[in-house]
Design a protein around this motif. Structure first.
Motif, mmCIF file in Angstrom:
data_model
loop_
_atom_site.group_PDB
_atom_site.id
_atom_site.type_symbol
_atom_site.label_atom_id
_atom_site.label_comp_id
_atom_site.label_asym_id
_atom_site.label_seq_id
_atom_site.Cartn_x
_atom_site.Cartn_y
_atom_site.Cartn_z
ATOM 1 N N PHE A 13 0.840 -1.296 -0.007
ATOM 2 C CA PHE A 13 -0.096 0.034 0.007
ATOM 3 C C PHE A 13 0.916 1.339 0.079
ATOM 4 O O PHE A 13 0.301 2.289 0.482
ATOM 5 C CB PHE A 13 -0.872 -0.024 1.123
ATOM 6 C CG PHE A 13 -1.894 -1.004 1.132
ATOM 7 C CD1 PHE A 13 -3.131 -0.643 0.266
ATOM 8 C CD2 PHE A 13 -1.973 -2.379 1.967
ATOM 9 C CE1 PHE A 13 -4.079 -1.506 0.500
ATOM 10 C CE2 PHE A 13 -3.091 -3.065 1.804
ATOM 11 C CZ PHE A 13 -4.100 -2.783 0.996
ATOM 12 N N SER A 14 2.137 1.178 -0.465
ATOM 13 C CA SER A 14 2.976 2.386 -0.141
ATOM 14 C C SER A 14 3.358 2.684 -1.617
ATOM 15 O O SER A 14 3.601 1.808 -2.655
ATOM 16 C CB SER A 14 4.012 2.208 0.727
ATOM 17 O OG SER A 14 3.594 1.620 2.036
ATOM 18 N N TYR A 65 -2.406 -2.466 -6.464
ATOM 19 C CA TYR A 65 -3.458 -3.697 -6.582
ATOM 20 C C TYR A 65 -4.286 -3.803 -7.880
ATOM 21 O O TYR A 65 -4.634 -4.760 -8.354
ATOM 22 C CB TYR A 65 -4.561 -3.766 -5.345
ATOM 23 C CG TYR A 65 -3.768 -4.200 -4.260
ATOM 24 C CD1 TYR A 65 -3.756 -5.776 -3.853
ATOM 25 C CD2 TYR A 65 -3.219 -3.536 -3.080
ATOM 26 C CE1 TYR A 65 -3.122 -5.988 -2.679
ATOM 27 C CE2 TYR A 65 -2.592 -3.769 -2.252
ATOM 28 C CZ TYR A 65 -2.455 -5.286 -1.734
ATOM 29 O OH TYR A 65 -1.997 -5.502 -0.565
ATOM 30 N N SER A 66 -4.312 -2.436 -8.463
ATOM 31 C CA SER A 66 -5.010 -2.460 -9.644
ATOM 32 C C SER A 66 -4.209 -3.313 -10.677
ATOM 33 O O SER A 66 -4.757 -3.945 -11.772
ATOM 34 C CB SER A 66 -5.110 -1.031 -10.216
ATOM 35 O OG SER A 66 -3.720 -0.227 -10.144
ATOM 36 N N ALA A 67 -2.753 -3.125 -10.725
ATOM 37 C CA ALA A 67 -1.966 -3.997 -11.651
ATOM 38 C C ALA A 67 -2.015 -5.435 -11.091
ATOM 39 O O ALA A 67 -1.478 -6.229 -11.829
ATOM 40 C CB ALA A 67 -0.670 -3.319 -11.584
ATOM 41 N N ALA A 68 -2.143 -5.626 -9.756
ATOM 42 C CA ALA A 68 -1.795 -7.039 -9.325
ATOM 43 C C ALA A 68 -3.121 -7.847 -9.665
ATOM 44 O O ALA A 68 -3.015 -9.223 -9.488
ATOM 45 C CB ALA A 68 -1.573 -7.063 -7.577
ATOM 46 N N VAL A 69 -4.176 -7.424 -9.941
ATOM 47 C CA VAL A 69 -5.408 -8.339 -10.337
ATOM 48 C C VAL A 69 -5.979 -8.217 -11.631
ATOM 49 O O VAL A 69 -7.093 -8.558 -11.871
ATOM 50 C CB VAL A 69 -6.574 -7.621 -9.358
ATOM 51 C CG1 VAL A 69 -6.158 -8.002 -7.611
ATOM 52 C CG2 VAL A 69 -6.955 -6.163 -9.258
ATOM 53 N N ARG A 70 -5.189 -7.861 -12.644
ATOM 54 C CA ARG A 70 -5.578 -7.745 -14.057
ATOM 55 C C ARG A 70 -4.311 -7.819 -14.669
ATOM 56 O O ARG A 70 -3.178 -7.767 -14.488
ATOM 57 C CB ARG A 70 -6.321 -6.334 -14.237
ATOM 58 C CG ARG A 70 -5.404 -5.240 -14.265
ATOM 59 C CD ARG A 70 -6.376 -4.001 -14.447
ATOM 60 N NE ARG A 70 -5.522 -3.081 -14.262
ATOM 61 C CZ ARG A 70 -6.005 -1.505 -14.317
ATOM 62 N NH1 ARG A 70 -7.470 -1.536 -14.655
ATOM 63 N NH2 ARG A 70 -5.451 -0.541 -14.113
ATOM 64 N N GLY A 71 -4.554 -8.083 -15.927
ATOM 65 C CA GLY A 71 -3.298 -8.166 -17.195
ATOM 66 C C GLY A 71 -2.350 -9.364 -16.835
ATOM 67 O O GLY A 71 -3.084 -10.612 -16.454
ATOM 68 N N GLY A 113 5.459 -5.872 -6.587
ATOM 69 C CA GLY A 113 5.713 -7.197 -6.106
ATOM 70 C C GLY A 113 5.085 -7.620 -4.889
ATOM 71 O O GLY A 113 4.648 -8.792 -4.684
ATOM 72 N N SER A 114 5.022 -6.717 -4.002
ATOM 73 C CA SER A 114 4.359 -6.882 -2.713
ATOM 74 C C SER A 114 3.027 -7.119 -2.855
ATOM 75 O O SER A 114 2.265 -7.707 -2.161
ATOM 76 C CB SER A 114 4.790 -5.706 -1.511
ATOM 77 O OG SER A 114 6.289 -5.693 -1.288
ATOM 78 N N ALA A 115 2.302 -6.113 -3.769
ATOM 79 C CA ALA A 115 0.849 -6.336 -3.826
ATOM 80 C C ALA A 115 0.634 -7.687 -4.507
ATOM 81 O O ALA A 115 -0.475 -8.412 -3.929
ATOM 82 C CB ALA A 115 0.362 -5.487 -4.679
ATOM 83 N N VAL A 116 1.169 -8.182 -5.261
ATOM 84 C CA VAL A 116 1.129 -9.550 -6.029
ATOM 85 C C VAL A 116 1.338 -10.425 -5.141
ATOM 86 O O VAL A 116 0.642 -11.514 -5.072
ATOM 87 C CB VAL A 116 2.066 -9.528 -7.298
ATOM 88 C CG1 VAL A 116 1.757 -11.021 -7.883
ATOM 89 C CG2 VAL A 116 1.946 -8.642 -8.167
ATOM 90 N N GLY A 118 3.768 6.949 1.880
ATOM 91 C CA GLY A 118 2.863 7.095 0.604
ATOM 92 C C GLY A 118 1.926 6.249 0.457
ATOM 93 O O GLY A 118 2.139 5.476 -0.631
ATOM 94 N N PRO A 119 0.805 6.090 1.208
ATOM 95 C CA PRO A 119 -0.250 5.255 1.026
ATOM 96 C C PRO A 119 -1.101 5.255 -0.350
ATOM 97 O O PRO A 119 -1.232 6.463 -0.999
ATOM 98 C CB PRO A 119 -1.088 5.660 2.347
ATOM 99 C CG PRO A 119 -0.811 7.007 2.584
ATOM 100 C CD PRO A 119 0.616 7.207 2.342
ATOM 101 N N THR A 120 -1.016 4.258 -0.999
ATOM 102 C CA THR A 120 -1.923 4.269 -2.273
ATOM 103 C C THR A 120 -2.381 2.657 -2.193
ATOM 104 O O THR A 120 -1.815 1.820 -1.906
ATOM 105 C CB THR A 120 -0.753 4.563 -3.254
ATOM 106 O OG1 THR A 120 -1.741 4.375 -4.648
ATOM 107 C CG2 THR A 120 0.139 3.465 -3.430
ATOM 108 N N ALA A 121 -3.389 2.425 -3.304
ATOM 109 C CA ALA A 121 -3.760 1.247 -3.444
ATOM 110 C C ALA A 121 -3.793 0.975 -5.206
ATOM 111 O O ALA A 121 -4.455 -0.204 -5.539
ATOM 112 C CB ALA A 121 -5.420 1.246 -3.357
ATOM 113 N N GLU A 122 -2.752 1.732 -5.683
ATOM 114 C CA GLU A 122 -2.570 1.498 -7.124
ATOM 115 C C GLU A 122 -2.025 0.293 -7.512
ATOM 116 O O GLU A 122 -2.280 -0.110 -8.486
ATOM 117 C CB GLU A 122 -1.977 2.932 -7.724
ATOM 118 C CG GLU A 122 -2.888 4.057 -7.942
ATOM 119 C CD GLU A 122 -1.902 5.153 -8.379
ATOM 120 O OE1 GLU A 122 -0.640 5.141 -8.662
ATOM 121 O OE2 GLU A 122 -2.478 6.249 -8.270
#
Length: 265
Positions: free
Chosen positions: A36-37, A53-59, A237-240, A47-51
C-alpha cells in the motif's frame, strides 16, 4: 494449555508473542504495508496508495494467478491420486517394502527442488517424452515435489485406521472394491482433504524448480513476484505477493471447512 497458574499462562503467552511476532507475523505485515506504499522512508514504507493492486489483479498478474491456480489444483489432484494409491498399496506390503516405497516418494523432497527441476528438464527435453517448453513440464515438477506429502499423510492415516470396520464389511459379503470405496476411503477423507490442502499450498508457493522449467506462456505467480522485485518493482511485487497469500488462504479455509465436515461424518 499445560500451564495451569495464571502467572504461568501470561508468561507463556508473552513468550509466544515475543517469538511469533518477529519471526512470523512481522515480515508478512511489512509485505502488506509495502503493498500500500509508494516509497520507503527510513525503516518504514510511506506514501499510502492502492494503485499497486490495480496491476496485481489484472493483465499479466491475473494470468499468472490463473496459471498458478491451474497448476496447483492439477498437481494436487495428481499427487493425491498417486500418493493415496501408493499408500493403500503399501499397506499390504512387508515392512521392508513399505520403507523402500516411502524412501522412493521422499527422495524428491530430500534434495533441493532446483535439483528436481534440473532432473525433469534433462529427462523430458527429448523425444519420446518431449515436455520442455510446455505447461505440462511445470505441472509434472509440482506433482513430483508434492506427492511425497500426500503419500506420507495418507500412509499415516491408514496406520491409525481401525481394521474392524473393513473386517465387518468383508464378513457381511462386501467385495474388496466396495470395502475400498465405501468404507476405507470415507474413513480417510479428513486426511485426504488435509493432504490436498498441503499439496495446494506448497504448489502455489513453489519457485526454485519452476524458474528452470516454465515457458513464457505459462508463468506462475511466484515467478512473476520474483521477476518484479528483481527489476526493482518492490511495491508492485508486494501487492502481487499479498494476492498470492490471500488466494492461498481462501482455498485453504475452504478445504478446512470440508475437512471439518468430513471429520463429523
Amino acid at each position: 494449555m499445560l500451564v495451569h497458574s495464571r502467572k504461568g499462562k501470561w508468561t507463556v503467552w508473552a513468550l509466544f508473542l515475543v517469538l511469533f511476532l518477529p519471526l512470523f507475523a512481522l515480515p508478512l505485515l511489512v509485505i502488506v504495508t509495502a503493498s500500500f506504499s509508494t516509497n520507503w522512508s527510513g525503516a518504514f514504507p510511506s506514501g499510502p496508495t492502492a494503485e499497486h493492486y490495480s496491476a496485481a489483479v489484472r493483465g499479466e498478474s491475473l494470468q499468472a494467478l490463473t496459471t498458478s491456480l491451474i497448476t496447483a489444483v492439477t498437481a494436487s489432484l495428481l499427487a493425491l491420486t498417486v500418493g493415496s494409491w501408493a499408500a493403500l498399496a503399501a499397506a499390504s506390503l512387508k515392512p521392508r517394502g513399505r520403507r523402500a516405497l516411502d524412501a522412493l516418494f521422499m527422495l524428491p523432497v530430500a534434495v533441493p527442488s532446483v535439483v528436481v527441476g534440473l532432473a525433469i528438464l534433462v529427462a523430458f527435453s527429448k523425444p519420446p517424452m518431449l515436455l520442455n517448453g510446455t505447461r505440462w513440464i511445470v505441472i509434472l515438477a509440482h506433482t513430483v515435489l508434492v506427492t511425497a506429502f500426500a503419500h506420507q499423510s495418507v500412509a499415516a492415516a491408514i496406520v491409525r485406521l481401525d481394521p474392524m470396520y473393513e473386517q465387518a464389511a468383508a464378513s457381511l459379503g462386501a467385495r474388496p472394491s466396495y470395502v475400498l470405496f465405501r468404507v476405507r476411503l470415507p474413513l480417510l477423507l479428513p486426511s485426504l482433504n488435509a493432504a490436498a490442502g498441503l499439496c495446494f499450498a506448497l504448489s502455489m508457493g513453489e519457485l526454485s524448480a519452476t524458474m528452470m522449467l516454465y515457458p513464457p506462456d505459462w508463468m506462475p505467480l511466484p515467478v512473476q513476484i520474483f521477476t518484479a522485485t528483481d527489476r526493482g518493482s518492490l511495491f508492485t511485487g508486494s501487492a502481487v505477493a499479498v494476492v498470492l497469500m490471500g488466494t492461498t488462504l481462501l482455498v485453504l479455509l475452504a478445504v478446512s471447512r470440508i475437512r471439518t465436515k468430513a471429520s463429523y461424518r
